[in-house]
Design a protein around this motif. Structure first.
Motif, PDB file in Angstrom:
ATOM      1  N   ASN A 155       0.782  -1.263   0.068  1.00  0.00           N
ATOM      2  CA  ASN A 155      -0.069  -0.162  -0.172  1.00  0.00           C
ATOM      3  C   ASN A 155       0.927   1.200  -0.079  1.00  0.00           C
ATOM      4  OD1 ASN A 155      -2.508  -1.649   0.106  1.00  0.00           O
ATOM      5  ND2 ASN A 155      -2.353  -1.671   2.292  1.00  0.00           N
ATOM      6  N   ALA A 156       1.935   1.397   0.831  1.00  0.00           N
ATOM      7  CA  ALA A 156       2.790   2.642   0.926  1.00  0.00           C
ATOM      8  C   ALA A 156       3.272   2.792  -0.057  1.00  0.00           C
ATOM      9  CB  ALA A 156       3.609   2.214   1.838  1.00  0.00           C
ATOM     10  N   LEU A 157       3.362   2.202  -1.229  1.00  0.00           N
ATOM     11  CA  LEU A 157       3.886   2.381  -2.737  1.00  0.00           C
ATOM     12  C   LEU A 157       3.096   3.058  -3.690  1.00  0.00           C
ATOM     13  CD1 LEU A 157       6.411  -0.312  -3.405  1.00  0.00           C
ATOM     14  CD2 LEU A 157       7.051   1.554  -2.005  1.00  0.00           C
ATOM     15  N   ASP A 158       1.639   3.105  -3.354  1.00  0.00           N
ATOM     16  CA  ASP A 158       1.064   3.418  -4.130  1.00  0.00           C
ATOM     17  C   ASP A 158       1.073   4.953  -4.586  1.00  0.00           C
ATOM     18  OD1 ASP A 158      -0.495   1.105  -4.493  1.00  0.00           O
ATOM     19  OD2 ASP A 158      -1.702   1.664  -2.701  1.00  0.00           O
ATOM     20  N   THR A 159       0.685   5.307  -5.894  1.00  0.00           N
ATOM     21  CA  THR A 159       0.876   6.633  -6.393  1.00  0.00           C
ATOM     22  C   THR A 159      -0.417   7.303  -6.865  1.00  0.00           C
ATOM     23  OG1 THR A 159       1.608   6.145  -8.724  1.00  0.00           O
ATOM     24  CG2 THR A 159       3.342   6.186  -6.794  1.00  0.00           C
ATOM     25  N   VAL A 160      -1.222   6.610  -7.112  1.00  0.00           N
ATOM     26  CA  VAL A 160      -2.739   7.101  -7.626  1.00  0.00           C
ATOM     27  C   VAL A 160      -3.808   6.410  -6.804  1.00  0.00           C
ATOM     28  CG1 VAL A 160      -3.118   5.388  -9.227  1.00  0.00           C
ATOM     29  CG2 VAL A 160      -3.808   7.535  -9.698  1.00  0.00           C
ATOM     30  N   ASP A 161      -4.881   7.212  -6.771  1.00  0.00           N
ATOM     31  CA  ASP A 161      -6.227   6.807  -5.955  1.00  0.00           C
ATOM     32  C   ASP A 161      -7.133   6.837  -7.113  1.00  0.00           C
ATOM     33  OD1 ASP A 161      -7.889   5.889  -4.380  1.00  0.00           O
ATOM     34  OD2 ASP A 161      -8.032   7.333  -2.923  1.00  0.00           O
ATOM     35  N   TRP A 162      -7.683   6.013  -7.989  1.00  0.00           N
ATOM     36  CA  TRP A 162      -8.865   5.809  -8.725  1.00  0.00           C
ATOM     37  C   TRP A 162      -9.846   5.216  -8.115  1.00  0.00           C
ATOM     38  CZ3 TRP A 162      -4.510   3.197 -12.367  1.00  0.00           C
ATOM     39  CH2 TRP A 162      -4.028   4.113 -13.107  1.00  0.00           C
ATOM     40  N   GLU A 163     -11.074   5.771  -8.582  1.00  0.00           N
ATOM     41  CA  GLU A 163     -12.366   5.413  -7.795  1.00  0.00           C
ATOM     42  C   GLU A 163     -12.690   4.051  -8.042  1.00  0.00           C
ATOM     43  OE1 GLU A 163     -16.931   6.807  -7.952  1.00  0.00           O
ATOM     44  OE2 GLU A 163     -15.835   7.904  -9.258  1.00  0.00           O
ATOM     45  N   LYS A 164     -12.544   3.607  -9.185  1.00  0.00           N
ATOM     46  CA  LYS A 164     -13.012   1.975  -9.228  1.00  0.00           C
ATOM     47  C   LYS A 164     -11.779   1.061  -8.907  1.00  0.00           C
ATOM     48  CE  LYS A 164     -17.167   2.622 -11.831  1.00  0.00           C
ATOM     49  NZ  LYS A 164     -18.069   2.494 -13.006  1.00  0.00           N
ATOM     50  N   PRO A 165     -10.808   1.346  -9.867  1.00  0.00           N
ATOM     51  CA  PRO A 165      -9.590   0.481  -9.655  1.00  0.00           C
ATOM     52  C   PRO A 165      -8.985   0.534  -8.261  1.00  0.00           C
ATOM     53  CG  PRO A 165      -9.445   1.495 -11.895  1.00  0.00           C
ATOM     54  CD  PRO A 165     -10.776   2.323 -11.020  1.00  0.00           C
ATOM     55  N   GLY A 166      -9.111   1.758  -7.825  1.00  0.00           N
ATOM     56  CA  GLY A 166      -8.361   1.633  -6.479  1.00  0.00           C
ATOM     57  C   GLY A 166      -7.041   2.344  -6.379  1.00  0.00           C
ATOM     58  N   ARG A 167      -6.388   2.307  -5.501  1.00  0.00           N
ATOM     59  CA  ARG A 167      -4.989   2.679  -5.085  1.00  0.00           C
ATOM     60  C   ARG A 167      -4.147   1.662  -6.032  1.00  0.00           C
ATOM     61  NH1 ARG A 167      -6.750   2.556  -0.350  1.00  0.00           N
ATOM     62  NH2 ARG A 167      -4.944   1.057   0.324  1.00  0.00           N
ATOM     63  N   MET A 168      -3.266   2.352  -6.675  1.00  0.00           N
ATOM     64  CA  MET A 168      -2.055   1.508  -7.475  1.00  0.00           C
ATOM     65  C   MET A 168      -0.876   2.335  -7.721  1.00  0.00           C
ATOM     66  SD  MET A 168      -4.133  -0.398 -10.264  1.00  0.00           S
ATOM     67  CE  MET A 168      -5.571  -1.494  -9.955  1.00  0.00           C
ATOM     68  N   ARG A 169       0.422   1.616  -7.878  1.00  0.00           N
ATOM     69  CA  ARG A 169       1.526   2.100  -8.401  1.00  0.00           C
ATOM     70  C   ARG A 169       2.065   2.534  -9.590  1.00  0.00           C
ATOM     71  NH1 ARG A 169       7.913   0.278  -6.935  1.00  0.00           N
ATOM     72  NH2 ARG A 169       8.679   2.316  -7.322  1.00  0.00           N
ATOM     73  N   VAL A 170       1.676   3.723 -10.163  1.00  0.00           N
ATOM     74  CA  VAL A 170       1.419   3.794 -11.721  1.00  0.00           C
ATOM     75  C   VAL A 170       2.568   4.685 -12.122  1.00  0.00           C
ATOM     76  CG1 VAL A 170      -0.611   2.581 -12.067  1.00  0.00           C
ATOM     77  CG2 VAL A 170      -0.230   5.471 -11.805  1.00  0.00           C
ATOM     78  N   ASP A 171       3.207   5.494 -11.225  1.00  0.00           N
ATOM     79  CA  ASP A 171       4.190   6.484 -11.554  1.00  0.00           C
ATOM     80  C   ASP A 171       5.601   6.371 -11.018  1.00  0.00           C
ATOM     81  OD1 ASP A 171       1.984   8.682 -12.596  1.00  0.00           O
ATOM     82  OD2 ASP A 171       1.364   8.152 -10.626  1.00  0.00           O
TER      83      ASP A 171
END
Length: 357
Positions: free
Chosen positions: A297-313
């Motif tokens: 979780n700590a590495l996530d860089t985005v918070d999208w409404e449906k896909p959720g939080r992810m590391r994409v940057d």
């Protein structure tokens, strides 16, 4: 009170010093629906999200920042207006690069396979007008413009090992479309910058999303190849790779494990022998509710409404750098900057401090 004040100070990234170079990347999501609208909104000075973006950048105070989702125009008027707004907020960038991207660059062919022409999906990169959601670089140090390498005109089919989409064994959407389709949804740049301790090369891009397509997986395959371009570049398949220290940063639109798309593509960058992964983290993402994702979780860089939080940057320096620190600007709830971080953009700003000696 003293303990609380100390915690708030420690939660903020320290300002870079003369022995360190602070680099950042930020998908601002400031793009507008029409040409000139971003310039208008920055100039008015009342748009809350623009004010939040400028405050976040000023808070982090990077020496160099790659920006995504910034509308391009011929005179760079919108970017210049943003630079003035940043100067007013306390961070001054005297140098900028803002080349025309592929996004919104119209063609006369059906590139997205919907049977129509002239739509945003028929541009070289998705966009309703030329330059929508482009990329830019702002720097406190001189950009060597005459030595910039822009790979945005590279045809997708000319990438070594290109994964071109097919439908029923035929080129999708057509052989004519694949003959003109560029690889970059937005752009791929190699940007040399002269710093006080020597030249560095910034490798920056913004890949398209690997979704919003059909069984042919056109967007997924293109996203994969946009990411893999950098492997080919670092391996010398597009001329001599940079001899100077380099930093690969920008938006891959792909999580190493959890998002839709060909996740192995971004994992191949994270493990490339010429690169290192500082794995920037944030308290805000770490303290958010667990989603059951494989990426921490700590590495996530985005918070999208449906896909959720992810590391994409990502910020991936070459291995000859010594990383002094890194982070994702995503303070924990209760921090004075928390609301700014979560409301300015769905993406968060990433920063990395690199020792220059």
């Amino acid at each position: 009170m003293i303990r609380l004040a100390l915690a708030l100070i420690l939660a903020l990234p320290a300002i870079g010093n003369a022995q360190q170079l602070r680099v950042a990347t930020y998908n601002t999501e400031l793009s507008r629906d029409g040409p000139g609208l971003l310039l208008r909104d920055i100039t008015k000075g009342r748009d809350e999200r623009i004010l939040q973006v400028t405050r976040i950048i000023a808070e982090v105070n990077p020496d160099i920042i790659a920006l995504q989702s910034i509308d391009w125009d011929h005179e760079a008027s919108a970017l210049n207006a943003l630079s003035r707004a940043l100067a007013a907020a306390g961070v001054r960038f005297d140098h900028a690069l803002h080349l025309r991207p592929n996004s919104g660059l119209a063609t006369d062919l059906d590139l997205d396979g919907d049977g129509l022409t002239g739509g945003p999906g028929d541009a070289q990169g998705y966009g309703a007008f030329t330059g929508q959601a482009g990329i830019a670089v702002l720097s406190k140090h001189p950009i060597l413009h005459e030595e910039v390498r822009d790979f945005s005109t590279l045809l997708w089919r000319d990438l070594p090992g290109a994964s071109l989409p097919q439908m029923d064994g035929l080129p999708y959407p057509s052989a004519e479309a694949q003959a003109v389709q560029r690889l970059s949804s937005t752009a791929h740049w190699v940007v040399p910058i002269e710093t006080p301790t020597g030249r560095i090369d910034l490798l920056t891009f913004q890949a398209g999303p690997p979704v919003f397509d059909g069984p042919e997986d056109r967007n997924g395959l293109r996203n994969r190849d946009e990411i893999l371009f950098w492997r080919h570049f670092l391996d010398g398949q597009f001329g001599q790779p940079p001899e100077a220290r380099l930093i690969l940063l920008g938006g891959a639109n792909l999580d190493p494990h959890d998002s839709d798309g060909i996740n192995a593509a971004v994992r191949s960058l994270l493990t490339h022998p010429k690169l290192q992964d500082p794995a920037p983290r944030s308290a805000g993402a770490e303290q958010a509710p667990d989603q059951g994702h494989q990426t921490p979780n700590a590495l996530d860089t985005v918070d999208w409404e449906k896909p959720g939080r992810m590391r994409v940057d990502y910020i991936l320096p070459s291995r000859d750098w010594q990383v002094a620190g890194s982070g994702v600007f995503w303070p924990a709830p209760g921090d004075p900057m928390y609301e700014h971080a979560v409301n300015a953009s769905r993406h968060r700003l990433l920063w990395t401090d690199l020792n220059t000696n």
